[in-house]
Scaffold this motif. Structure first.
Motif, PDB file in Angstrom:
ATOM      1  N   GLU A  30       0.862  -1.175   0.000  1.00  0.00           N
ATOM      2  CA  GLU A  30       0.000   0.000   0.000  1.00  0.00           C
ATOM      3  C   GLU A  30       0.902   1.229   0.000  1.00  0.00           C
ATOM      4  O   GLU A  30       2.096   1.147   0.280  1.00  0.00           O
ATOM      5  N   PHE A  31       0.323   2.383  -0.273  1.00  0.00           N
ATOM      6  CA  PHE A  31       1.080   3.633  -0.296  1.00  0.00           C
ATOM      7  C   PHE A  31       1.154   4.189   1.128  1.00  0.00           C
ATOM      8  O   PHE A  31       0.804   5.343   1.385  1.00  0.00           O
ATOM      9  N   ASN A  32       1.605   3.348   2.077  1.00  0.00           N
ATOM     10  CA  ASN A  32       1.566   3.694   3.489  1.00  0.00           C
ATOM     11  C   ASN A  32       2.736   4.594   3.871  1.00  0.00           C
ATOM     12  O   ASN A  32       3.800   4.559   3.263  1.00  0.00           O
ATOM     13  N   GLY A  48      -2.420   5.381   5.471  1.00  0.00           N
ATOM     14  CA  GLY A  48      -2.294   5.018   4.069  1.00  0.00           C
ATOM     15  C   GLY A  48      -2.505   6.231   3.171  1.00  0.00           C
ATOM     16  O   GLY A  48      -2.728   7.345   3.640  1.00  0.00           O
ATOM     17  N   ARG A  49      -2.415   5.999   1.902  1.00  0.00           N
ATOM     18  CA  ARG A  49      -2.623   7.084   0.938  1.00  0.00           C
ATOM     19  C   ARG A  49      -3.038   6.477  -0.383  1.00  0.00           C
ATOM     20  O   ARG A  49      -2.566   5.423  -0.773  1.00  0.00           O
ATOM     21  N   ASP A  76      -4.972  11.069   1.919  1.00  0.00           N
ATOM     22  CA  ASP A  76      -4.615  10.210   3.049  1.00  0.00           C
ATOM     23  C   ASP A  76      -5.788   9.335   3.458  1.00  0.00           C
ATOM     24  O   ASP A  76      -6.951   9.753   3.420  1.00  0.00           O
ATOM     25  N   GLU A  77      -5.462   8.126   3.891  1.00  0.00           N
ATOM     26  CA  GLU A  77      -6.460   7.172   4.345  1.00  0.00           C
ATOM     27  C   GLU A  77      -6.102   6.633   5.727  1.00  0.00           C
ATOM     28  O   GLU A  77      -4.925   6.593   6.097  1.00  0.00           O
ATOM     29  N   ILE A  78      -7.104   6.197   6.450  1.00  0.00           N
ATOM     30  CA  ILE A  78      -6.927   5.465   7.701  1.00  0.00           C
ATOM     31  C   ILE A  78      -7.175   3.996   7.389  1.00  0.00           C
ATOM     32  O   ILE A  78      -8.248   3.633   6.896  1.00  0.00           O
ATOM     33  N   LEU A  79      -6.190   3.155   7.650  1.00  0.00           N
ATOM     34  CA  LEU A  79      -6.327   1.724   7.410  1.00  0.00           C
ATOM     35  C   LEU A  79      -6.412   0.975   8.731  1.00  0.00           C
ATOM     36  O   LEU A  79      -5.607   1.218   9.630  1.00  0.00           O
ATOM     37  N   HIS A 125      -1.841  15.377   4.509  1.00  0.00           N
ATOM     38  CA  HIS A 125      -0.647  14.854   5.177  1.00  0.00           C
ATOM     39  C   HIS A 125      -0.946  14.382   6.601  1.00  0.00           C
ATOM     40  O   HIS A 125      -0.610  15.025   7.596  1.00  0.00           O
ATOM     41  N   LEU A 126      -1.571  13.226   6.693  1.00  0.00           N
ATOM     42  CA  LEU A 126      -1.806  12.551   7.966  1.00  0.00           C
ATOM     43  C   LEU A 126      -0.493  11.983   8.479  1.00  0.00           C
ATOM     44  O   LEU A 126       0.166  11.203   7.795  1.00  0.00           O
TER      45      LEU A 126
END
Length: 310
Positions: A30-32, A48-49, A76-79, A125-126
């Motif tokens: 993942e793009f973590n 993540g992203r 940005d994502e929260i996984l 930008h998390l």
């Protein structure tokens, strides 16, 4: 982890878990980046992203322009990831803000809305996800166990969200600047590593200008009253400076473990702000190697009795 295994993000490439002898257990392509922390009940929260380059992607309306033909947007994502590396859930931080009426914040920094807006750029930008544990939840009656504190650097924004419905329970822009590592404290406050500066303060080779005054500090804010306090960095002899990155870890005795990334230093302070110990990641007589983060674990954390490897 208690069994001696190690989990880390290979920045913007994925996440890897190694056993205590260095064997790869699993990897997640993942793009973590940046943040990785344990989740109550097992597994992990990982930052993540996703890269968006489809002009018809409905998830980003109206921030993206449907006529866009070049560039990309990084969201940005929260996984939520299981102990064996399966992605159980993911949520866009951009969507959280849109769904909770925080769209005005997304353009408060002068972000434009033309066809070239955000070309080849990130939105938020998390850099930290921290879960409120059941053991600490009583200190935060306004929140609930399982809520997540998020640090969003590009908007000087810290907010608390509830994963069950992704509602925003609290948010604050400042008093920190370009902060990292928002953490729940046992006394009912939220602490952050306050970089307190902008990236142009770095020299052209990305080294710190040693002639510049130290501005970074550790701040704590009461989410009920809004009152903030400097926990470290504003007194004589409290040297702390990291223009980008940095981390804090609350310790059981009320102290803090602080990572001064660009100083290549990790140090522990007690309740009286005295430095208990420090480690400097020295390269030579004039330079240090950056440290992204340091974590402390009590001996009782581990279930390993034999640390030897074949």
């Amino acid at each position: 982890d208690p069994d001696g295994s190690v989990l880390f993000n290979f920045e913007y490439q994925g996440t890897v878990k190694l056993d205590r002898c260095g064997k790869r257990l699993w990897s997640l392509e993942e793009f973590n980046h940046h943040t990785l922390s344990p989740a109550t009940g097992g597994g992990y929260w990982i930052g993540g992203r996703r890269i968006v380059n489809k002009p018809d992607d409905p998830a980003f309306h109206p921030l993206t322009n449907p006529k866009r033909e070049r560039g990309r947007i990084e969201d940005d994502e929260i996984l939520r990831v299981s102990a064996d590396g399966e992605v159980l859930a993911r949520k866009s931080v951009f969507e959280i803000m849109m769904e909770n009426g925080l769209e005005p914040l997304l353009t408060a920094n002068g972000m434009m809305m033309g066809p070239d807006a955000l070309a080849d750029n990130e939105i938020l930008h998390l850099n930290k996800i921290d879960e409120l544990t059941p053991a600490m939840a009583a200190a935060f009656p306004e929140f609930a166990a399982g809520d997540l504190a998020l640090s969003l650097r590009d908007f000087n924004l810290v907010m608390v969200v509830r994963p069950s419905d992704w509602s925003v329970r609290w948010h604050s822009t400042g008093p920190w600047l370009r902060q990292h590592s928002s953490r729940f404290l046992p006394d009912g406050r939220i602490a952050v590593f306050n970089n307190n500066g902008y990236i142009f303060a770095l020299l052209p080779d990305d080294k710190v200008d040693l002639s510049a005054p130290e501005r970074s500090n550790v701040l704590a804010v009461d989410p009920v009253t809004g009152q903030s306090e400097v926990l470290y960095g504003d007194r004589e002899g409290e040297v702390l400076e990291s223009v980008v990155r940095g981390a804090i870890q609350p310790l059981p005795d009320g102290g803090l473990l602080v990572t001064e990334t660009e100083g290549g230093r990790a140090f522990q302070i007690d309740r009286e702000r005295r430095v208990v110990w420090e480690y400097i990641n020295r390269y030579d007589a004039d330079s240090v190697i950056e440290m992204t983060t340091a974590e402390a674990y009590p001996a009782s954390h581990f279930t390993v009795s034999d640390w030897s490897c074949p």
